[in-house]
Enzyme design. Structure first.
Site, PDB file in Angstrom:
ATOM      1  N   ASP A  13     133.807 -18.566  39.554  1.00 27.44           N
ATOM      2  CA  ASP A  13     133.547 -19.383  38.363  1.00 27.44           C
ATOM      3  C   ASP A  13     132.068 -19.677  38.157  1.00 27.44           C
ATOM      4  OD1 ASP A  13     136.347 -19.509  38.029  1.00 27.44           O
ATOM      5  OD2 ASP A  13     136.438 -21.225  39.384  1.00 27.44           O
ATOM      6  N   GLY A  15     130.128 -17.931  36.312  1.00 23.98           N
ATOM      7  CA  GLY A  15     129.711 -17.459  34.995  1.00 23.98           C
ATOM      8  C   GLY A  15     129.377 -15.969  35.016  1.00 23.98           C
ATOM      9  N   LYS A  16     130.037 -15.232  35.916  1.00 23.62           N
ATOM     10  CA  LYS A  16     129.768 -13.786  36.017  1.00 23.62           C
ATOM     11  C   LYS A  16     130.120 -13.064  34.731  1.00 23.62           C
ATOM     12  CE  LYS A  16     132.476 -13.431  39.482  1.00 23.62           C
ATOM     13  NZ  LYS A  16     132.725 -14.855  39.627  1.00 23.62           N
ATOM     14  N   ASN A  38     143.672 -12.774  38.835  1.00 27.73           N
ATOM     15  CA  ASN A  38     143.309 -14.113  39.317  1.00 27.73           C
ATOM     16  C   ASN A  38     141.959 -14.510  38.729  1.00 27.73           C
ATOM     17  OD1 ASN A  38     142.150 -12.029  40.806  1.00 27.73           O
ATOM     18  ND2 ASN A  38     142.221 -13.078  42.766  1.00 27.73           N
ATOM     19  N   GLY A  40     139.089 -14.967  35.783  1.00 28.94           N
ATOM     20  CA  GLY A  40     139.071 -15.276  34.358  1.00 28.94           C
ATOM     21  C   GLY A  40     137.634 -15.221  33.903  1.00 28.94           C
ATOM     22  N   HIS A  41     137.335 -14.318  32.997  1.00 26.64           N
ATOM     23  CA  HIS A  41     135.976 -14.213  32.486  1.00 26.64           C
ATOM     24  C   HIS A  41     135.969 -14.657  31.039  1.00 26.64           C
ATOM     25  CE1 HIS A  41     134.625 -11.003  35.625  1.00 26.64           C
ATOM     26  NE2 HIS A  41     134.814 -12.199  36.129  1.00 26.64           N
ATOM     27  N   GLN A 223     135.768 -13.373  41.430  1.00 24.74           N
ATOM     28  CA  GLN A 223     135.681 -14.444  42.434  1.00 24.74           C
ATOM     29  C   GLN A 223     134.241 -14.545  42.980  1.00 24.74           C
ATOM     30  OE1 GLN A 223     138.566 -12.058  43.081  1.00 24.74           O
ATOM     31  NE2 GLN A 223     139.445 -13.263  41.462  1.00 24.74           N
ATOM     32  N   ARG A 304     138.510 -28.037  38.149  1.00 22.90           N
ATOM     33  CA  ARG A 304     137.742 -27.559  39.301  1.00 22.90           C
ATOM     34  C   ARG A 304     137.133 -28.731  40.059  1.00 22.90           C
ATOM     35  NH1 ARG A 304     134.957 -23.212  35.403  1.00 22.90           N
ATOM     36  NH2 ARG A 304     136.647 -21.698  35.367  1.00 22.90           N
ATOM     37  N   LYS A 330     124.339 -22.381  33.663  1.00 22.63           N
ATOM     38  CA  LYS A 330     124.696 -23.759  33.313  1.00 22.63           C
ATOM     39  C   LYS A 330     123.649 -24.805  33.676  1.00 22.63           C
ATOM     40  CE  LYS A 330     129.632 -23.704  32.818  1.00 22.63           C
ATOM     41  NZ  LYS A 330     130.901 -24.279  33.192  1.00 22.63           N
TER      42      LYS A 330
HETATM   43  P1  IMP Z   1     144.330 -15.891  44.885  1.00 24.09           P
HETATM   44  O1  IMP Z   1     143.136 -15.038  44.651  1.00 24.09           O
HETATM   45  O2  IMP Z   1     145.157 -16.147  43.668  1.00 24.09           O
HETATM   46  O3  IMP Z   1     145.140 -15.441  46.063  1.00 24.09           O
HETATM   47  O4  IMP Z   1     143.793 -17.363  45.315  1.00 24.09           O
HETATM   48  C1  IMP Z   1     143.066 -17.571  46.522  1.00 24.09           C
HETATM   49  C2  IMP Z   1     141.942 -18.573  46.308  1.00 24.09           C
HETATM   50  O5  IMP Z   1     140.943 -17.999  45.478  1.00 24.09           O
HETATM   51  C3  IMP Z   1     142.360 -19.870  45.609  1.00 24.09           C
HETATM   52  O6  IMP Z   1     141.566 -20.934  46.096  1.00 24.09           O
HETATM   53  C4  IMP Z   1     142.021 -19.607  44.163  1.00 24.09           C
HETATM   54  O7  IMP Z   1     141.815 -20.791  43.436  1.00 24.09           O
HETATM   55  C5  IMP Z   1     140.733 -18.838  44.336  1.00 24.09           C
HETATM   56  N1  IMP Z   1     140.430 -17.966  43.213  1.00 24.09           N
HETATM   57  C6  IMP Z   1     141.029 -16.800  42.896  1.00 24.09           C
HETATM   58  N2  IMP Z   1     140.460 -16.269  41.810  1.00 24.09           N
HETATM   59  C7  IMP Z   1     139.479 -17.102  41.447  1.00 24.09           C
HETATM   60  C8  IMP Z   1     138.499 -17.057  40.407  1.00 24.09           C
HETATM   61  O8  IMP Z   1     138.407 -16.121  39.600  1.00 24.09           O
HETATM   62  N3  IMP Z   1     137.656 -18.122  40.357  1.00 24.09           N
HETATM   63  C9  IMP Z   1     137.697 -19.120  41.247  1.00 24.09           C
HETATM   64  N4  IMP Z   1     138.580 -19.204  42.228  1.00 24.09           N
HETATM   65  C10 IMP Z   1     139.453 -18.187  42.332  1.00 24.09           C
END
Ligand code: IMP
Length: 423
Positions: A13, A15-16, A38, A40-41, A223, A304, A330
């Protein structure tokens, strides 16, 4: 920038999305190398906001080829929905290329992600429940199903039946769930196959050829470093390698081709999900960062956890990724804070740490030692030149740079494409 990696230097998160969107303007290829939906951009173009989870940001530029490489896990339903959404909103996704070797997220992965988290109770990871961990688990157990399997229905059904026999035992006997039906899953997935087929390719070769022709390739991580399965705050991590080395593995290129590694870090820090977080603020200042920064997950909408910038963690990210530059996002969110703090070391169990601690017991007990700086009042949203930033904001950036030992090349001052100060 022939081969540039954009990597999250915190817990995701950072801001990539906006950074890759900005760099994609000059890129011929934008390659997503790990993770799945998982991520989100969010990309803001004029008054339009696009939330992408699988399709690389490069899709927004007509001259760029977006690539989903082998290291990604793909939920085909989500991917096709995203493609449909882009088409509906006038963005052409037909240039998208998808690796035949990428693994598929199956319905039992989503189910297992949910029931395992429930079972873990207060020890849960706080996953996004998209099936990411269970899909990577199968990949490494060598029971995964890949995109290429969709194009050979007999193989697909064989593999599915074999793996589902085991999954159904786990679902019913361990987690007290209903079994899943292989026939129904096959019916659903083989329909996706038809739509995906024209986009499937040997993407490692595609990227190799592009680099050999002198094209610019941008590798987009999802991530962040501290969520890396090997280098993050295990077990509170994701199941892949967001850090820069993951770009080579996930895309299928050798590490020598990577010329630049740009680390993206927010001017403060956030984390979503469970796990240690030394500079977390559970007070009004943290609430203010969440509200002003709009710190709610793009994928799950979760609030968050926020805190002051952690320079111990940032130095670690600089090292683990061999960062060549930093992109600080930011900075505008911090306008109006009387004091700005940043952690330069920790104390834990009677010791002082300037390096990110190796042992989880140490990390869990860390209290940050802060450097405190005077804040600034000015709105930064219109600033485009480093020299035009308020002196206190400039000092803050220079302090980050000095502590990180890596130059800050860009600072973002708002969500729009052009709200960037380039140095
Ligand atoms: P998973 O990737 O869904 O298995 O989640 C594992 C951990 O990574 C959790 O703490 C999620 O909140 C975190 N996580 C997964 N994807 C993101 C992302 O894009 N941004 C921030 N945290 C993430």
């Amino acid at each position: 920038m022939p081969a540039t990696v954009v990597v999250g230097a915190q817990w995701g998160d950072e801001g990539k999305g906006r950074v890759t969107d900005l760099f994609a303007r000059d890129a011929d290829y934008v390659v997503r190398y790990q993770g799945g939906n998982n991520a989100g951009h969010t990309i803001v173009v004029g008054s339009e906001r696009f939330a992408l989870s699988l399709v690389p940001s490069g899709v927004m530029y007509t001259g760029t080829v977006p690539v989903i490489a082998s290291g990604v896990v793909i939920d085909p339903q989500v991917l096709l929905e995203e493609i449909g959404m882009l088409e509906e909103r006038g963005v052409d996704p037909s240039r998208l290329r998808i690796s035949a070797n990428a693994h598929l997220i199956m319905p039992y992965h989503r189910k297992l992600d949910t029931v395992i988290e429930r079972y873990l109770g207060r020890n849960r990871i706080g996953t996004t429940k998209r099936g990411i961990g269970p899909a990577y688990t199968d990949k490494y157990a060598r029971t995964g199903i890949r995109v290429q399997d969709l194009f050979d229905p007999a193989i697909f059904v064989d593999k599915l039946e074999a793996v589902l026999a085991e999954k159904n035992k786990i679902l019913t006997r361990v987690y007290n769930q209903l079994p899943m039906d292989a026939g129904r899953i096959a019916e659903e997935y083989l329909v996706y196959a038809e739509r995906l087929l024209p986009m499937v390719e040997e993407t490692s070769r595609l990227i190799w050829d592009a680099l050999a022709e002198g094209r610019t390739v941008l590798f987009e991580g999802a991530q962040g470093t501290l969520l890396d399965i090997d280098h993050g705050t295990y077990p509170f991590v994701t199941s892949s390698n967001p850090s820069a080395g993951g770009a080579a593995i996930g895309a299928g290129v050798g590490p020598k081709v990577l010329d630049r590694v740009v680390g993206v870090a927010k001017a403060y820090i956030s984390r979503v999900g469970s796990g240690p977080f030394p500079t977390e603020l559970s007070d009004e200042t943290g609430d203010r960062m969440i509200e002003i920064g709009g710190e709610y997950g793009t994928v799950t909408g979760r609030r968050r956890r926020c805190g002051w910038l952690d320079l111990v963690a940032l130095r670690y990210a600089c090292r683990v990724n061999s960062l060549t530059e930093l992109f600080i996002t930011k900075l505008d969110v911090l306008s109006g804070f009387d004091k700005i703090k940043a952690a330069t070391s920790y104390t834990s169990l009677g010791e002082t740490y300037t390096e990110f601690p190796r042992q989880q017991r140490v990390l869990y007990n860390c209290a940050p030692i802060y450097s405190e700086m005077t804040g600034w009042e000015e709105d930064l949203s219109e600033t485009r030149r480093f020299g035009d930033l308020p002196p206190a904001a400039r000092r803050y950036i220079e302090f980050i740079e000095d502590q990180a030992g890596v130059p800050v090349g860009w600072v973002s001052v708002g969500p729009e494409r052009e709200q960037v100060v380039t140095r």
